[in-house]
Write a protein that holds these residues in place. Structure first.
Motif, short mmCIF file in Angstrom:
data_model
loop_
_atom_site.label_atom_id
_atom_site.label_comp_id
_atom_site.label_asym_id
_atom_site.label_seq_id
_atom_site.Cartn_x
_atom_site.Cartn_y
_atom_site.Cartn_z
N VAL A 104 -8.34 11.63 -14.00
CA VAL A 104 -8.68 10.35 -13.37
C VAL A 104 -8.08 10.31 -11.97
CG1 VAL A 104 -8.79 9.16 -15.59
CG2 VAL A 104 -6.64 9.16 -14.30
N LYS A 105 -8.66 9.45 -11.14
CA LYS A 105 -8.18 9.33 -9.77
C LYS A 105 -6.94 8.44 -9.71
CE LYS A 105 -12.60 10.28 -7.58
NZ LYS A 105 -13.65 9.82 -6.64
N LEU A 106 -6.07 8.75 -8.76
CA LEU A 106 -4.80 8.04 -8.60
C LEU A 106 -4.57 7.73 -7.13
CD1 LEU A 106 -1.82 7.19 -9.42
CD2 LEU A 106 -1.22 9.59 -9.00
N ALA A 107 -4.30 6.46 -6.84
CA ALA A 107 -3.88 6.06 -5.49
C ALA A 107 -2.40 5.71 -5.54
CB ALA A 107 -4.68 4.87 -5.00
N ILE A 108 -1.62 6.38 -4.73
CA ILE A 108 -0.21 6.03 -4.56
C ILE A 108 -0.09 5.28 -3.24
CG2 ILE A 108 2.11 6.91 -4.16
CD1 ILE A 108 1.45 9.25 -5.99
N LEU A 109 0.33 4.03 -3.31
CA LEU A 109 0.49 3.20 -2.12
C LEU A 109 1.98 3.05 -1.84
CD1 LEU A 109 -2.16 0.40 -2.82
CD2 LEU A 109 -2.44 2.53 -1.52
N ARG A 110 2.42 3.62 -0.72
CA ARG A 110 3.82 3.51 -0.32
C ARG A 110 3.99 2.25 0.51
NH1 ARG A 110 4.28 9.96 1.21
NH2 ARG A 110 4.73 10.70 -0.92
N LEU A 111 4.63 1.26 -0.09
CA LEU A 111 4.73 -0.06 0.51
C LEU A 111 5.92 -0.19 1.45
CD1 LEU A 111 4.04 -2.27 -2.65
CD2 LEU A 111 2.38 -1.25 -1.08
N ALA A 112 5.72 -0.89 2.55
CA ALA A 112 6.82 -1.29 3.42
C ALA A 112 7.45 -2.56 2.83
CB ALA A 112 6.32 -1.52 4.83
N GLY A 113 8.35 -3.20 3.57
CA GLY A 113 9.04 -4.39 3.08
C GLY A 113 8.06 -5.53 2.82
N ILE A 114 8.02 -6.03 1.61
CA ILE A 114 7.05 -7.04 1.21
C ILE A 114 7.54 -8.43 1.63
CG2 ILE A 114 5.82 -8.07 -0.73
CD1 ILE A 114 6.36 -5.45 -2.27
N TYR A 115 6.61 -9.21 2.20
CA TYR A 115 6.93 -10.61 2.50
C TYR A 115 5.70 -11.46 2.26
CZ TYR A 115 4.47 -10.46 7.03
OH TYR A 115 3.52 -10.36 8.01
N GLY A 116 5.91 -12.77 2.11
CA GLY A 116 4.82 -13.70 1.88
C GLY A 116 5.39 -15.07 1.59
N PRO A 117 4.55 -16.03 1.22
CA PRO A 117 5.04 -17.37 0.89
C PRO A 117 6.10 -17.32 -0.21
CG PRO A 117 2.65 -17.37 1.08
CD PRO A 117 3.08 -15.93 1.14
N GLY A 118 7.23 -17.98 0.05
CA GLY A 118 8.33 -17.96 -0.92
C GLY A 118 9.22 -16.73 -0.84
N ARG A 119 8.85 -15.79 0.04
CA ARG A 119 9.65 -14.57 0.22
C ARG A 119 9.53 -14.15 1.68
NH1 ARG A 119 9.30 -9.00 -3.45
NH2 ARG A 119 10.49 -7.67 -2.05
N ALA A 157 -11.95 -0.72 -6.28
CA ALA A 157 -13.41 -0.70 -6.27
C ALA A 157 -13.94 0.66 -5.82
CB ALA A 157 -13.94 -1.80 -5.36
N ALA A 158 -13.23 1.29 -4.88
CA ALA A 158 -13.65 2.60 -4.36
C ALA A 158 -13.09 3.76 -5.17
CB ALA A 158 -13.20 2.73 -2.90
N ARG A 159 -12.25 3.47 -6.16
CA ARG A 159 -11.53 4.51 -6.92
C ARG A 159 -10.88 5.49 -5.94
NH1 ARG A 159 -16.01 3.21 -9.73
NH2 ARG A 159 -15.79 2.63 -11.93
N LEU A 160 -10.15 4.93 -5.01
CA LEU A 160 -9.50 5.72 -3.96
C LEU A 160 -8.50 6.68 -4.57
CD1 LEU A 160 -9.25 5.99 -0.83
CD2 LEU A 160 -7.35 4.36 -0.98
N ASP A 161 -8.50 7.90 -4.06
CA ASP A 161 -7.62 8.94 -4.57
C ASP A 161 -6.75 9.47 -3.44
OD1 ASP A 161 -6.95 10.72 -6.90
OD2 ASP A 161 -7.60 12.27 -5.50
N GLY A 162 -5.44 9.57 -3.66
CA GLY A 162 -4.55 10.10 -2.64
C GLY A 162 -3.33 9.24 -2.43
#
Length: 244
Positions: A104-119, A157-162
């Motif tokens: 199966v396809k796997l997307a690994i998303l390396r996130l930077a510092g998360i921020y948003g409402p309440g954070r 939706a795109a079944r992104l791989d990488g």
């Protein structure tokens, strides 16, 4: 939403059937000393998921380590500088191995510092914990939570791989965010504190040990998008409008 309890120390009592029926699964749990809790306790359920088509693992840009403020992309070597990021590197490879074995396809998303409402910086300014720590040359990337959600949905939706970085367009000194947020609130920013005089928890200190500018070009090209909040200015403005 069909919610289940999973505390990471034992299989979720009611989680198995949902995993066995799943086609797309996103993992956002930090790995422990023993590895990724989801795979440790629910591998059999994932193995039994006959319609499994796509996996996504949220990692961190911390896997790269320190580059002295230079720009890097996904081709940069991984030289993590703390145990927390070491575990992420291992977890990434475990999920790659699993996805390959399952076909199966796997997307690994390396996130930077998360921020948003309440954070965000606004919360720290309100509760009096915001600081303007000055370490010359130090910058951080960030990513708004809505950009994480949108990119993940498009990738699914795109079944992104990488493997892809998910960070904003403009890495910036942390004190710049504090000053900008204070200006939006119409208040004086806290005084500047030299890095050498700032008191940090071990966790806070570890963040300042890494200094790099993380490129997001690959994920934008792969999905044909721009970010909703390309810099902290747009992100903070949207949060402030939502909160007020």
């Amino acid at each position: 939403m069909d919610a289940h309890v999973f505390d990471g120390t034992a299989p979720g009592v009611t989680l198995g059937p949902s995993l066995r029926k799943a086609s797309h699964v996103i993992f956002s749990i930090a790995p422990g000393a023993e590895g990724d809790p989801a795979l440790l306790h629910h591998r059999a359920d994932l193995d039994a998921a006959e319609n499994l088509q796509w996996l996504c693992y949220y990692s961190t840009v911390g896997v790269y380590g320190d580059f002295g403020g230079a720009w890097i992309d996904e081709s940069a070597p991984l030289v993590p500088r703390n145990e927390r990021s070491d575990r992420r590197v291992l977890a990434e490879q475990v999920w790659r191995d699993y996805a390959r074995a399952r076909g199966v396809k796997l997307a690994i998303l390396r996130l930077a510092g998360i921020y948003g409402p309440g954070r965000s910086t606004f919360d720290k300014l309100r509760d009096g914990t915001a600081r303007r720590v000055i370490k010359p040359g130090q910058v951080f990337n960030r990513i708004h939570v809505e950009d994480i959600g949108r990119v993940t949905a498009l990738a699914a939706a795109a079944r992104l791989d990488g493997t892809f970085n998910l960070a904003d367009d403009e890495p910036a000194p942390p004190q710049d965010l504090v000053g900008h947020a204070a200006g939006l609130m119409g208040m004086q920013p806290p005084p500047e504190v030299p890095y050498e005089q700032a008191e940090f928890t071990p966790m806070q200190h570890s963040f300042y040990a890494d200094n790099k500018r993380v490129s997001n070009a690959a994920i934008k090209q792969a999905l044909g998008i721009e970010l909703l909040y390309p810099t902290y200015r747009e992100g903070l403005a949207a949060i402030y409008e939502t909160e007020t």
